[in-house]
Design a protein around this motif. Structure first.
Motif, PDB file in Angstrom:
ATOM      1  N   ALA A 181      -5.661  -2.673  -1.550  1.00 31.33           N
ATOM      2  CA  ALA A 181      -4.044  -2.640  -1.674  1.00 31.33           C
ATOM      3  C   ALA A 181      -3.713  -2.459  -3.164  1.00 31.33           C
ATOM      4  O   ALA A 181      -4.507  -2.739  -4.077  1.00 31.33           O
ATOM      5  CB  ALA A 181      -3.572  -4.003  -1.151  1.00 31.33           C
ATOM      6  N   ASP A 182      -2.513  -2.074  -3.382  1.00 27.62           N
ATOM      7  CA  ASP A 182      -2.057  -1.761  -4.724  1.00 27.62           C
ATOM      8  C   ASP A 182      -1.384  -2.940  -5.194  1.00 27.62           C
ATOM      9  O   ASP A 182      -1.418  -3.333  -6.500  1.00 27.62           O
ATOM     10  CB  ASP A 182      -0.776  -0.675  -4.516  1.00 27.62           C
ATOM     11  N   GLU A 183      -0.944  -3.759  -4.511  1.00 30.03           N
ATOM     12  CA  GLU A 183      -0.283  -5.473  -4.762  1.00 30.03           C
ATOM     13  C   GLU A 183      -0.529  -6.016  -3.770  1.00 30.03           C
ATOM     14  O   GLU A 183      -0.694  -5.840  -2.488  1.00 30.03           O
ATOM     15  CB  GLU A 183       1.125  -5.157  -5.373  1.00 30.03           C
TER      16      GLU A 183
ATOM     17  N   TRP B  77       3.372  -4.622   3.848  1.00 32.39           N
ATOM     18  CA  TRP B  77       2.796  -5.080   5.130  1.00 32.39           C
ATOM     19  C   TRP B  77       2.658  -6.550   5.130  1.00 32.39           C
ATOM     20  O   TRP B  77       2.226  -7.189   3.951  1.00 32.39           O
ATOM     21  CB  TRP B  77       1.319  -4.433   5.312  1.00 32.39           C
TER      22      TRP B  77
ATOM     23  N   GLY C 144      -5.080  -4.101  -7.056  1.00 27.36           N
ATOM     24  CA  GLY C 144      -4.263  -3.049  -7.718  1.00 27.36           C
ATOM     25  C   GLY C 144      -4.742  -3.281  -9.076  1.00 27.36           C
ATOM     26  O   GLY C 144      -5.841  -3.574 -10.021  1.00 27.36           O
TER      27      GLY C 144
ATOM     28  N   ASP D 135      -8.289  -3.556   4.129  1.00 29.41           N
ATOM     29  CA  ASP D 135      -6.910  -2.981   3.817  1.00 29.41           C
ATOM     30  C   ASP D 135      -6.294  -3.846   2.379  1.00 29.41           C
ATOM     31  O   ASP D 135      -5.756  -3.299   1.646  1.00 29.41           O
ATOM     32  CB  ASP D 135      -5.960  -3.462   5.090  1.00 29.41           C
TER      33      ASP D 135
ATOM     34  N   ARG E  55       0.724  -1.109   0.041  1.00 29.42           N
ATOM     35  CA  ARG E  55       0.042   0.203  -0.007  1.00 29.42           C
ATOM     36  C   ARG E  55       0.970   1.245  -0.124  1.00 29.42           C
ATOM     37  O   ARG E  55       1.720   1.397   0.947  1.00 29.42           O
ATOM     38  CB  ARG E  55      -0.781  -0.040   1.239  1.00 29.42           C
ATOM     39  N   ASP E  56       0.768   2.008  -1.192  1.00 30.68           N
ATOM     40  CA  ASP E  56       1.547   3.357  -1.143  1.00 30.68           C
ATOM     41  C   ASP E  56       2.983   3.176  -1.170  1.00 30.68           C
ATOM     42  O   ASP E  56       3.576   3.674  -0.395  1.00 30.68           O
ATOM     43  CB  ASP E  56       1.057   4.201   0.009  1.00 30.68           C
ATOM     44  N   GLY E  57       3.375   1.898  -1.695  1.00 28.21           N
ATOM     45  CA  GLY E  57       5.096   1.746  -1.686  1.00 28.21           C
ATOM     46  C   GLY E  57       5.411   0.978  -0.361  1.00 28.21           C
ATOM     47  O   GLY E  57       6.524   0.565  -0.231  1.00 28.21           O
ATOM     48  N   GLU E  58       4.767   0.699   0.608  1.00 29.06           N
ATOM     49  CA  GLU E  58       4.955   0.201   1.786  1.00 29.06           C
ATOM     50  C   GLU E  58       4.382  -1.331   1.807  1.00 29.06           C
ATOM     51  O   GLU E  58       3.402  -1.531   1.549  1.00 29.06           O
ATOM     52  CB  GLU E  58       4.350   1.084   3.104  1.00 29.06           C
TER      53      GLU E  58
END
Length: 311
Positions: free
Chosen positions: A255-257, A215, A279, A251, A210-213
């Motif tokens: 998520a982006d990925e 988890w 994503g 979440d 998420r946003d390059g982070e």
């Protein structure tokens, strides 16, 4: 038959492999254990999956640490030193002339029982040690299309029930989760902890971006994954923000990925969870996002660097 992250193409060489049973080598069709073995009767034992790369075993020390810690936790004597067990693994690999593209299943049970009963005190022999090496590489098709996960109602149990950090032969909760996901048309099950937070998958560890982070779960309700730990290590070493934390399906869906990790396949992208697309795919038929793709490459390099064969 599709088997998710563990899907592979059959290799004809596997028909002729030699399997180590208590230090003796047997052809596949003759490699057997007794019906009185603790593993057969009760699932009483611990195991590891190992990846052979360039003549060595990736992260061998970490795998042996986990195996011996698991054996200690169930009060089982493996009957071999770490060095002796490592030698037995490589003796088996050498007998098969295997040095790359190999996955090893290392299994240790409490051994033979006098009668079919759970009490360890009716065990009458030393531990049973089985080593099965096979030529196996992860499916390229699965890697490209990504995985479809389904959140199941089977929960990961708390440490005061059956501690999920124990890599035991008793995997019935994961098997039930796998069955439910399969019936839903998915590749693998996403499993929650007793409070409904995301824990892990039935046979791999789960991550989102998420946003390059990056988890992943806090780890309390999942196996202490070797690949999981090394992906977190790769993140730290390469400036990728990574967190072990509790998070929910909301979440995940946003998520982006997403990806899963495991010894067999390394990192595998997740394309869909519970019917929600994760994503935006790159658009070239490749469903692995940029962060997942980068981490997969970095992990692969690390595994090759840290594939060792004891002197």
């Amino acid at each position: 038959m599709a088997t998710g992250t563990h899907e592979y193409d059959d290799d004809p060489r596997n028909a002729d492999i030699l399997i180590s049973v208590n230090g003796e080598l047997f052809p596949r069709e003759k490699a057997v254990v007794s019906v009185f073995d603790s593993g057969f009767i009760l699932g009483d034992g611990v195991w590891e999956g190992l990846r052979v790369i360039g003549g060595g075993v990736a992260f061998l020390d970490a795998h042996l640490d986990r195996l011996y810690e698991g054996a200690k936790s169930i009060d089982m004597d493996i009957g071999l030193s770490r060095e002796g067990l490592a030698s037995r693994i490589f003796d088996c690999l050498d007998a098969n002339a295997m040095s790359d593209g190999v996955h090893v299943r290392l299994m240790v049970t409490r051994g033979l029982k006098k009668t079919p009963y759970q009490d360890p005190r009716v065990t009458i022999g030393p531990a049973t040690v089985v080593i099965i090496p096979e030529y196996k590489t992860a499916s390229e098709d699965i890697r490209r299309r990504g995985l479809n996960l389904f959140t199941v109602h089977i929960r990961r149990t708390a440490p005061d029930m059956q501690d999920q950090k124990l890599n035991s032969h008793s995997k019935l909760n994961c098997i039930l989760a796998c069955i439910q996901a399969t019936k839903a048309g998915a590749d693998e099950a996403l499993m929650l902890d007793p409070d409904g937070a995301v824990a892990t998958c039935n046979s791999t560890h789960f991550f989102i971006v998420r946003d390059g982070e990056v988890w992943t779960s806090d780890g309390l309700y999942c196996l202490g994954g070797i690949t999981r730990a090394n992906v977190l290590r790769v993140c730290r070493d390469n400036g990728v923000p990574a967190r072990e934390k509790r998070f929910s399906l909301v979440d995940v869906y946003g998520a982006d990925e997403a990806f899963v990790t495991g010894t067999f396949a390394g990192l595998t992208a997740v394309h869909q969870v519970d019917g929600r697309l994760i994503g935006t795919p790159p658009g070239d038929g490749e469903r692995t996002g940029p962060v997942t793709r980068r981490l997969a490459g970095l992990y692969k390099e690390l595994a090759r660097r840290e594939s060792v064969r004891p002197a």
